[in-house]
Write an enzyme that holds these catalytic residues in place. Structure first.
Site, PDB file in Angstrom:
ATOM      1  N   ASN A   1       0.869  -1.171   0.000  1.00 24.99           N
ATOM      2  CA  ASN A   1       0.000   0.000   0.000  1.00 24.99           C
ATOM      3  C   ASN A   1       0.906   1.221   0.000  1.00 24.99           C
ATOM      4  O   ASN A   1       1.503   1.538   1.022  1.00 24.99           O
ATOM      5  CB  ASN A   1      -0.888  -0.036   1.261  1.00 24.99           C
ATOM      6  CG  ASN A   1      -1.662   1.251   1.470  1.00 24.99           C
ATOM      7  OD1 ASN A   1      -1.759   2.079   0.572  1.00 24.99           O
ATOM      8  ND2 ASN A   1      -2.210   1.419   2.666  1.00 24.99           N
TER       9      ASN A   1
ATOM     10  N   GLU B   1      -6.591   5.129   7.901  1.00 20.57           N
ATOM     11  CA  GLU B   1      -6.324   6.524   7.528  1.00 20.57           C
ATOM     12  C   GLU B   1      -7.514   7.140   6.798  1.00 20.57           C
ATOM     13  O   GLU B   1      -7.785   8.330   6.935  1.00 20.57           O
ATOM     14  CB  GLU B   1      -5.029   6.590   6.682  1.00 20.57           C
ATOM     15  CG  GLU B   1      -3.805   6.349   7.570  1.00 20.57           C
ATOM     16  CD  GLU B   1      -2.623   5.706   6.870  1.00 20.57           C
ATOM     17  OE1 GLU B   1      -2.587   5.685   5.624  1.00 20.57           O
ATOM     18  OE2 GLU B   1      -1.727   5.205   7.576  1.00 20.57           O
TER      19      GLU B   1
ATOM     20  N   GLY C   1       2.723  -1.105   4.304  1.00 18.69           N
ATOM     21  CA  GLY C   1       2.779   0.301   3.905  1.00 18.69           C
ATOM     22  C   GLY C   1       4.203   0.718   3.559  1.00 18.69           C
ATOM     23  O   GLY C   1       4.686   0.477   2.464  1.00 18.69           O
ATOM     24  N   GLY C   2       4.888   1.302   4.537  1.00 16.28           N
ATOM     25  CA  GLY C   2       6.214   1.875   4.317  1.00 16.28           C
ATOM     26  C   GLY C   2       7.181   0.945   3.599  1.00 16.28           C
ATOM     27  O   GLY C   2       7.896   1.373   2.680  1.00 16.28           O
TER      28      GLY C   2
ATOM     29  N   HIS D   1      -9.363   1.612   5.084  1.00 18.11           N
ATOM     30  CA  HIS D   1      -8.081   1.767   5.781  1.00 18.11           C
ATOM     31  C   HIS D   1      -8.269   2.758   6.932  1.00 18.11           C
ATOM     32  O   HIS D   1      -9.034   3.725   6.799  1.00 18.11           O
ATOM     33  CB  HIS D   1      -7.018   2.265   4.802  1.00 18.11           C
ATOM     34  CG  HIS D   1      -5.647   2.220   5.393  1.00 18.11           C
ATOM     35  ND1 HIS D   1      -5.197   3.171   6.273  1.00 18.11           N
ATOM     36  CD2 HIS D   1      -4.656   1.312   5.270  1.00 18.11           C
ATOM     37  CE1 HIS D   1      -3.963   2.860   6.650  1.00 18.11           C
ATOM     38  NE2 HIS D   1      -3.612   1.733   6.056  1.00 18.11           N
TER      39      HIS D   1
HETATM   40  P1  PGA Z   1       2.963   0.320   7.612  1.00 18.72           P
HETATM   41  O1  PGA Z   1       1.480   0.568   7.059  1.00 18.72           O
HETATM   42  O2  PGA Z   1       3.437  -0.978   7.026  1.00 18.72           O
HETATM   43  O3  PGA Z   1       3.743   1.497   7.105  1.00 18.72           O
HETATM   44  O4  PGA Z   1       2.866   0.251   9.087  1.00 18.72           O
HETATM   45  C1  PGA Z   1       0.584  -0.498   6.916  1.00 18.72           C
HETATM   46  C2  PGA Z   1      -0.709  -0.005   6.337  1.00 18.72           C
HETATM   47  O5  PGA Z   1      -1.154   1.087   6.709  1.00 18.72           O
HETATM   48  O6  PGA Z   1      -1.312  -0.685   5.477  1.00 18.72           O
END
Ligand code: PGA
Length: 254
Positions: free
Chosen positions: A12, A101, A235-236, A99
């Site tokens: 992502n 966010e 994510g990251g 998500h």
């Molecule tokens: P992260 O994000 O791996 O950067 O913790 C995961 C996500 O929000 O899908």
């Protein structure tokens, strides 16, 4: 892992990346070797601006592309939104909905997430619905209550096309470098599996359950080996091909 379920490692990119970043997609595609393809599916959900180009780049490969949100409707006067049909048209085969966010930044409640999930599935997309507790909720011992409520509210009753995937992402673990213990993940995933079987009977046993939140090459093996964890939402660490492939590589020796 769940016996009989093929794991999915999904990236992502969030609001990151530009056309120059597409070189990472090419590297991921090249690095998604036959040995990995035998074990897992791999997907990268890029920003909408990159979806068409990224999809064109992997057209002959096995790496798939997707988007990070969709509108509940197929078209219409919804400035700034994109529909599941548009994602499909741009070459995407998946969408993330709900998500944390999106829930936090855009006030999306479970009912809205459920409508988006139905739209994604209706378009035949692999639809990844995210759920997860905040730090406060965990500290208050409410994790399983939150998961129960979010599962009940965010998932459609039935679908005829597409694939429903559920991602457990503790909000406090996203982008923080913190992760729950393997035991905590096992508890959450066993609970989600039981809830899904209760609601969908035998179909519930086949739904992929991803873990997300600070998954890195260094912790992927431990997290992915947990019962009922059928892959990762990353994510990251999905922004760099080496990291995402490093996470995928955990499956070579699980
Ligand atoms: P992260 O994000 O791996 O950067 O913790 C995961 C996500 O929000 O899908």
């Amino acid at each position: 892992m769940t016996p009989g379920i093929r794991p999915l490692v999904a990236g992502n990119w969030k609001m990151n990346g530009n056309t120059a970043s597409l070189v990472e997609i090419a590297t991921m595609d090249a690095g998604f070797t036959e040995a990995l393809q035998e074990k897992i599916d791999m997907l990268v959900c890029v920003p909408a601006t990159l979806l068409f180009q990224a999809s064109q780049m992997v057209m002959n490969g096995n790496l798939r592309t997707g988007a990070q949100d969709c509108h509940a409707k197929a078209s219409g006067a919804h400035t700034g939104d994109i529909s599941a049909a548009m994602i499909y048209d741009a070459g995407g085969s998946a969408v993330i909905v709900g998500h944390s966010e999106r829930r936090a930044d855009h006030g999306e409640a479970s009912q809205a997430v459920c409508e988006k999930a139905a739209a994604g599935l209706g378009e035949g997309l692999q639809t990844i619905v995210c759920i997860g507790e905040t730090e406060e909720e965990r500290k208050a011992g409410k994790t399983l209550d939150v998961l129960k409520e979010q599962l009940a509210g965010s998932l459609p009753d039935s679908w005829e096309k597409g694939e429903l995937v559920v991602a457990y992402e503790p909000v406090w673990a996203i982008g923080t470098g913190l992760t729950p213990t393997a035991d905590d993940v096992a508890e959450a995933h066993a609970f989600m599996r039981a809830e899904l079987v209760n609601r969908y009977t035998e179909i519930g046993n086949g739904i992929r359950l991803l873990y997300g939140g600070s998954v890195k090459p260094g912790n992927a093996r431990e997290l992915m080996a947990v019962a009922n964890v059928d892959g990762a939402l990353v994510g990251g660490a999905s922004l760099k091909a080496a990291d995402l492939l490093g996470i995928a590589a955990a499956y070579l020796d699980i």
